[in-house]
Design an enzyme around this catalytic site. Sequence first.
Site, PDB file in Angstrom:
ATOM      1  CG  ASP A  17       4.529  10.445  -6.876  1.00  0.00           C
ATOM      2  OD1 ASP A  17       4.385  10.754  -8.078  1.00  0.00           O
ATOM      3  OD2 ASP A  17       3.983   9.454  -6.368  1.00  0.00           O
ATOM      4  CB  SER A  18       0.880  12.942  -8.294  1.00  0.00           C
ATOM      5  OG  SER A  18       0.935  11.546  -8.486  1.00  0.00           O
ATOM      6  CB  CYS A  80       5.889  11.936 -10.321  1.00  0.00           C
ATOM      7  SG  CYS A  80       4.343  12.046 -11.252  1.00  0.00           S
ATOM      8  CD  GLU A 164      -2.243   8.054  -3.601  1.00  0.00           C
ATOM      9  OE1 GLU A 164      -1.958   8.874  -2.719  1.00  0.00           O
ATOM     10  OE2 GLU A 164      -1.413   7.615  -4.419  1.00  0.00           O
ATOM     11  CB  CYS A 196       2.846   4.763 -12.710  1.00  0.00           C
ATOM     12  SG  CYS A 196       1.956   5.596 -11.364  1.00  0.00           S
ATOM     13  CG  HIS A 198       0.813   5.257  -7.416  1.00  0.00           C
ATOM     14  ND1 HIS A 198       1.348   6.436  -7.865  1.00  0.00           N
ATOM     15  CD2 HIS A 198      -0.016   5.582  -6.394  1.00  0.00           C
ATOM     16  CE1 HIS A 198       0.857   7.434  -7.142  1.00  0.00           C
ATOM     17  NE2 HIS A 198       0.032   6.941  -6.247  1.00  0.00           N
TER      18      HIS A 198
END
Length: 288
Positions: A17-18, A80, A164, A196, A198
Site C-alpha cells: 500500500d502507499s 491500495c 495517516e 481507500c 485508510h
Amino acid sequence: MATRPADPRARPIAVFDSGVGGLTVLHELLVQLPHEDFVYLSDAARLPYGTRTQDELERFALQCAEELLLRGAKLLVVACNTATSAALPALRERMAQTTLGIDVLGVVQPGAVQAVAATTNGRVGLMATPATVASGAYASAIAKADPFVELTSVACPDLATIIEGGFPFDERVVETVRGYVAPLRRAGVDTVILGCTHYPLIAPMLQRMLGRGVRIVTSGTPVAHQVEHVLGARGLANRRGETNAQEGAYRFLTTGDVEAFRALGSVFLQLPLGEVEHVTLRAVEAAA
C-alpha cells in the site's frame, strides 16, 4: 534479505500500500489465514498516491511488486484502491512472467461485488481518492456486477493524509469528513464503499454521519476470502494448515520512517508489530 524457500507453499503472501492503510486488509488476512506468512510493504515515502498521475502510479506499483518478488512472494495483494485502479493490468502482466506465475489480487472488485449484494434500494456511495474516482474502476466493477445500481462517487483528496497523520481527530477533521458525507446523504444511498484502505479507521465517525441504516463496505474480508480461494486452487496454501500447526510470521518493509510506521501501524493492524525494515525501491528495469 530472507532466503526464498524452495517449496512455493512456504513462501509469504505479499501485500503493499502507499502507507499504513493497507494494514486494515492485512489484519483480515492475518485473522482468516493464520497459518500463512506475510510481508507488507508501505511506500510511505511517496504518500499520498491519490493525487498521482496514471504513469506514476503504474511505475510505483511495479517497483513495489519487484521488491516483493525479491522477498519470495507467492501471491501479491494490492491493498491500495488507487494502485489497484491504476496498475492492476500492468502488475498482472508482470507477475505472469515470473517462474511461479504469481496471481495479483486487488481491492476494487471484491468491494464492488459486496456493495451490490448489500444494497436494497440500488443506490451505492463511494468515498475514495481523486485518482480512484477518476479511474472509473468502481463504476465499471459495479456496472459489471449489476448495471441497474446507481453509484454516487465522492473524491476525498486529503482524507488519507489526515488519517495517516494519526490520532486523535479534532473538530476540523470531523467537519472535513462531514463535507464528504453530505453528497451521499443527499443521494439517499443505503450502502457506502470505503474505497481507500485508510478509511476503515474512521468507520465509527462515518457510520454516525451516514446514519445507522447505511451499510458500510470495506475490502478486507472479501479480499481475504479471495486469497484463500486462490491459494487452494493453485495448491499454494502453507502446509501448517494441514496439521493446525503454529501461526505464520509477518514482517514489514517501508520506504518511509521506520519509527513513524511502527507507531501508527499498531493502530491500524490491531495486532503487535514485528520487524520493520527500511527499503529503497529499485528502478523496475534493474530488478530481477
